[in-house]
Write an enzyme that holds these catalytic residues in place. Structure first.
Site, PDB file in Angstrom:
ATOM      1  N   ARG A 108       0.791  -1.153   0.035  1.00  0.00           N
ATOM      2  CA  ARG A 108       0.008   0.094   0.045  1.00  0.00           C
ATOM      3  C   ARG A 108       0.816   1.272  -0.052  1.00  0.00           C
ATOM      4  NH1 ARG A 108      -2.280  -2.592   4.410  1.00  0.00           N
ATOM      5  NH2 ARG A 108      -4.088  -3.763   4.195  1.00  0.00           N
ATOM      6  N   SER A 178       6.677  -5.545   7.226  1.00  0.00           N
ATOM      7  CA  SER A 178       6.128  -6.553   8.049  1.00  0.00           C
ATOM      8  C   SER A 178       6.850  -7.885   8.128  1.00  0.00           C
ATOM      9  CB  SER A 178       4.660  -7.010   7.540  1.00  0.00           C
ATOM     10  OG  SER A 178       4.100  -5.799   7.115  1.00  0.00           O
ATOM     11  N   ASP A 231       4.805  -3.771  11.272  1.00  0.00           N
ATOM     12  CA  ASP A 231       3.249  -3.598  11.012  1.00  0.00           C
ATOM     13  C   ASP A 231       2.638  -3.543  12.296  1.00  0.00           C
ATOM     14  OD1 ASP A 231       3.928  -6.198  11.010  1.00  0.00           O
ATOM     15  OD2 ASP A 231       2.183  -6.795   9.497  1.00  0.00           O
TER      16      ASP A 231
HETATM   17  C1  BGC Z   1       6.436 -11.218  10.436  1.00  0.00           C
HETATM   18  C2  BGC Z   1       6.082 -10.219  11.216  1.00  0.00           C
HETATM   19  C3  BGC Z   1       4.749  -9.249  10.995  1.00  0.00           C
HETATM   20  C4  BGC Z   1       3.690 -10.388  10.760  1.00  0.00           C
HETATM   21  C5  BGC Z   1       2.364  -9.958  10.234  1.00  0.00           C
HETATM   22  C6  BGC Z   1       5.271 -12.243  10.196  1.00  0.00           C
HETATM   23  O1  BGC Z   1       5.622 -13.117   9.408  1.00  0.00           O
HETATM   24  O2  BGC Z   1       7.531 -12.066  10.791  1.00  0.00           O
HETATM   25  O3  BGC Z   1       7.387  -9.176  11.307  1.00  0.00           O
HETATM   26  O4  BGC Z   1       4.738  -8.559  11.867  1.00  0.00           O
HETATM   27  O5  BGC Z   1       4.088 -11.653   9.717  1.00  0.00           O
HETATM   28  O6  BGC Z   1       2.247  -9.299   9.161  1.00  0.00           O
END
Ligand code: BGC
Length: 504
Positions: A108, A178, A231
């Site tokens: 996004r 993320s 995130d």
């Molecule tokens: C990642 C995290 C992330 C989560 C949700 C996981 O696979 O390791 O860093 O916050 O996914 O997106």
């Protein structure tokens, strides 16, 4: 005459017996094949046990691992990553903010105007452009990934209307990334590993903010990457913006993770850090949590072994949207191998990830009397036509067992965090006070992610489990706040705000 009658009678009797034998034989075979399927389901149910006793063990293990991860680097499978974020937005922010969000499935680009007054409808102030991340980009090179991101931002900015009141000064950007990152500051951090099916080897160990900055410069954009956050941290900030009692944020989408506000003196591995508020947001990376108390089945073991990241993200592989559909596929394959209630074995059943979790949820939530949706999905995805109603019901049961376990484990994780910070009514992990002496404070947990927000049975199971573990009296103080899909798009908002608050 008499002989003839006897002869006919005997023939009829023999024929009747033969028919009866065939019918009985068929019934026996049929019962046997249904029994085989039933025993696959029974074993699955036993393997997925999440009785409240077991969940409490998971709660304790989570709290203990949190301590261990905060005590020393590598002290636990829970990384407990520092974020260098100590201020959360409170609604007095003003100005134009840009943000990029790289999630598990979508990417996004956002622009937001804030007036300086808390806005109850943040969604109205934001411009969002969302696009699926192309699969080849997820496994390409660092340069391809960041070029893709930078081009999207360039197109977004190019569409800005002339004469709008958007500042034309050098733009500053927040980046919600993320994946697990070891932060050096609020605007830099090294990628520890990829998750959720991403696999771009040459990015691991590199500063992802710097990679993005280089790509922006290559595209001729005068934009500075001023903040880099996970995130979950973005979600916590949005939650906090709306409700200052928000203490933790959970993502339950393609992947799963949690972050929460921790006292600086509890972060033993970084003694000496000065944060003005005396607190810091800790990104737990709970997807990698592991405990022998987790109910693990042969399907989980196989899924893990065949995944691009074996022995990694064990909790995530039992909970998140990337995996639930595939666990269900594996169970249906097993039933199909054991019995022919699904007809001849479809080769599609052996294709990893062919059953996406949203379709699994649609089967689970099919409330038509003849389970029409289940039949349609089994036909469309696995090319198994005309599945009898009884077998469709079994598929729904499998979806239920897998989803219920996922939701209840996530609930145990949440209560584990509450226990660690002394908000579970027990006075914290080391506290000796009894439940009755404690005055429970209002405690808000923000939850974001498609699996949670779009799957009502998942939500119900999670909420029910939190109540069961904590007991009604304590649970009534714990508010699980769902961040709607539109609000979820805003998770990058706060990091742009950090740009102003902390980054400068
Ligand atoms: C990642 C995290 C992330 C989560 C949700 C996981 O696979 O390791 O860093 O916050 O996914 O997106």
């Amino acid at each position: 005459m008499g002989r003839a009658v006897v002869g006919v009678a005997v023939t009829v009797a023999v024929a009747t017996c033969a028919v009866a034998a065939v019918v009985v034989g068929r019934r026996v075979r049929s019962r046997r094949k249904w029994n085989k399927v039933a025993s696959v389901v029974r074993e699955l149910e036993e393997g997925c046990d999440t009785s409240v006793g077991r969940l409490r063990q998971v709660v304790d293990a989570m709290a203990v691992e949190m301590h261990a991860g905060l005590a020393s680097e590598g002290g636990s499978k829970l990384k407990m990553l520092l974020t260098f974020v100590d201020n959360l937005p409170n609604g007095t922010e003003r100005g134009t903010y840009y943000a990029l969000h790289l999630g598990g499935t979508n990417f996004r680009v956002l622009r937001l105007q804030l007036s300086g007054q808390p806005s109850p409808n943040l969604e109205h102030d934001v411009e969002v452009e969302r696009q699926p991340i192309p699969e080849d980009v997820m496994t390409s090179t660092t340069e391809d990934l960041f070029n893709f991101i930078a081009s999207s931002l360039k197109d977004f900015i190019a569409k800005e209307p002339d004469g709008s009141n958007i500042s034309q000064d050098r733009r500053e950007l927040g980046f919600t990334f993320s994946f697990p990152v070891k932060q050096m500051s609020v605007s830099s951090g090294i990628l520890i590993k990829w998750t959720k099916g991403f696999s771009i080897r040459d990015s691991v160990g590199r500063d992802v903010a710097a990679c993005l900055q280089e790509a922006l410069t290559r595209k001729g954009l005068d934009v500075r990457v001023a903040a880099l956050v996970n995130d979950t941290v973005g979600t916590l900030a949005v939650g906090h913006y709306h409700d200052p009692d928000t203490v933790a944020a959970i993502i339950i989408g393609t992947g799963t993770n949690a972050c929460y506000l921790e006292r600086i003196d509890a972060i033993i591995k970084c003694q000496g850090l000065l944060m003005t508020s005396g607190r810091m947001v800790v990104n737990m990376e709970w997807g990698n949590f592991w405990s022998s108390h987790l109910p693990r089945t042969v399907y989980d073991i196989d899924l893990d072994a065949e995944s691009p990241n074996p022995n990694d993200q064990g909790f995530e592989k039992m909970i998140s949207g990337m995996y639930l559909g595939d666990i269900v596929r594996r169970v249906i394959l097993k039933m199909s191998l054991e019995s022919d209630v699904f007809g001849p074995i479809s080769p599609k059943l052996s294709m990893p990830f062919i059953l996406r979790t949203p379709l699994m949820a649609a089967m689970h939530e099919d409330d038509s009397p003849d389970l029409r949706e289940v039949a349609r999905i089994l036909n469309d995805i696995f090319e198994i036509p005309d599945v009898p109603l009884k077998a469709r019901k079994i598929v729904v049961k499998v979806c239920d067992v897998v989803t219920r376990r996922a939701a209840r484990l996530a609930a145990a994780g949440i209560v584990g965090i509450l226990k660690k910070i002394g908000r579970d009514g027990s006075g914290g992990i080391t506290g000796g006070r009894s439940r009755n002496d404690m005055k429970m404070r209002r405690t808000v947990v923000a939850i974001e992610g498609g699996l949670y927000s779009k799957y009502s049975l998942f939500r119900e199971y999670l909420r029910e489990a939190v109540k069961e573990i904590l007991g009604q009296d304590i649970a009534k103080h714990v508010i699980l706040k769902i961040l709607s899909l539109t609000t979820a798009a805003l998770m990058t908002l706060p990091l742009s705000i950090f740009v102003r608050n902390i980054g400068r």
